[in-house]
Design a protein around this motif. Sequence first.
Motif, PDB file in Angstrom:
ATOM      1  N   ASN A 149       0.799  -1.221   0.000  1.00 23.93           N
ATOM      2  CA  ASN A 149       0.000   0.000   0.000  1.00 23.93           C
ATOM      3  C   ASN A 149       0.831   1.269   0.000  1.00 23.93           C
ATOM      4  O   ASN A 149       0.409   2.300  -0.530  1.00 23.93           O
ATOM      5  CB  ASN A 149      -0.951  -0.002   1.205  1.00 23.93           C
ATOM      6  N   LEU A 153       0.106   4.198  -2.569  1.00 23.66           N
ATOM      7  CA  LEU A 153      -0.341   5.514  -2.113  1.00 23.66           C
ATOM      8  C   LEU A 153       0.549   6.636  -2.620  1.00 23.66           C
ATOM      9  O   LEU A 153       0.063   7.688  -3.062  1.00 23.66           O
ATOM     10  CB  LEU A 153      -0.394   5.550  -0.586  1.00 23.66           C
ATOM     11  N   ASP A 258      -7.592   3.334   1.793  1.00 20.45           N
ATOM     12  CA  ASP A 258      -6.426   2.548   2.217  1.00 20.45           C
ATOM     13  C   ASP A 258      -6.897   1.563   3.278  1.00 20.45           C
ATOM     14  O   ASP A 258      -7.184   1.962   4.404  1.00 20.45           O
ATOM     15  CB  ASP A 258      -5.364   3.506   2.769  1.00 20.45           C
TER      16      ASP A 258
END
Length: 508
Positions: A149, A153, A258
Amino acid sequence: MVYIHPTHERIDAISNLKKRQLDLSRHLSVEAKARLPNPIKAIWKAAQVKPGTINMGNGDPHHTLYPVCEMNFVVPSISEADPVQAWKAGTGDQQIIASYKDEPCALSLRTALAYGAGAGLKHVRDALAELTDRIHAPPKHTVSLSLGNADALTKCFRLLGDPGDSFLCEEFTFSAMTNAALPLGIKWVPIRMDKDGLIPSEMEKILSNWDETLQGKRPHVLYTIPCSQNPTGSTLPAERRRQIYDLAHEYDIIILEDDPYFFLQYDLGIQTTTIESHGYTRAMADVLPRSFLSMDYDGRVMRLDSFSKILAPGMRLGWVTCNDFFAEKLDMLTDSSSQHPHGLGQAFISELLGGEGWGVDGFMKWVSSLCREYERRRNLFMDVFRREVEGLGLASAETPKSGMFVWIKINLERHPRYRKFVKSDKPGVPVTNTADLMADLFRKLLDCGLVMMPASTFAIMDQTGLVSTDSHISDRVNFFRATFVGTDEVIEDGLKIFAHGLEDFFCY
């Protein structure tokens, strides 16, 4: 692209989506608009279309020279009733899944270890698209792989943000990620929270009162961690999610969802009859929280998932689910930066989710078993907290519904050195010494041999200086983030040290 195909139940919604297909190009950063496809990767993709094409264009080492021909992964047998407990105890059966270079398998090492495209290998994306569809059933979305992630991101920030832009986020959040946006010139606008997470009315207040003359362009991105919000451990209720999505629709906001803790949910009440009739995936999908992705008929959600919390953090492999327009832009960025995710991780996931491995349903059985073990550790943490700490009257904590964290409130108003000052006429000034006392308490606990993460580590200051609030965030940092994922001994010993350290701290 690997699309998630719609089921019959979503045909009407998707038909409406196609009729009003939104032009989301305005959300792209200047960098993303200027970025061109990697021309070498474009040729590589074209060469994959026709089987048997002789490729003399790429500089790929030939597979006959790879110094590996086979990889074996020893994993728990999913045939156990409770595979996590059996694996922990060493009493369960093991299963060997293998990747080969020259023999049949789910994903040949010839392919996995060769150069690929930014989105990752189609076989892996197909498996994750199936998983995503069975859990979230989103309309008209596509899956791309990421290096976890964090990688995804930072690329999303680059994709969507220009210098001077303002993005929305929770007032306490994972600062390692929000810090990644700062060098891009992105400003963070924090939204107030309570025990249930981000407050929709506070988000609406910020957006409806935004003055572009004074504050610059109105925020067009929301970064949120909806399940086991890091650091507070809160999980957004379903009604709040709907309200937040409606606000995103009204104000044209892109939602960066997220969600690395999504699968770690507790007190779920999974139905045994559903497992018996339809399998673990259906049974889990019935009780897991409804994601922003699942309600995304505008194509404005970019959802980020990861294997870090459910398999192993060092895998650095995750996936992004979003509309095909953003997916293409992400792939272009990856093709000219980090390149595709590592082949070894993709090979492992292919075999694990394939027919010779756990399969998607076996994977969800492992997740279900994992939830029970973490739920047990959470319950132990809260039992010890109530026994050792709560009775002192110096700290309190809500029982988290998911994830790995407990957000512990310190009752600093009881400390003899706590001070509340006369409120200043100057806006944005703390009126208590909360931050200083919490820094002292952190050092006290550290001297006692205990580390908990102070709330100040995660506090997001309003960088526009213009978002009204009833109190400065520095007056509300009287919290610690503690994890309950350690061993039983770590939980017991850690909370005893915490209790003793608190008592000593409040005595002077």
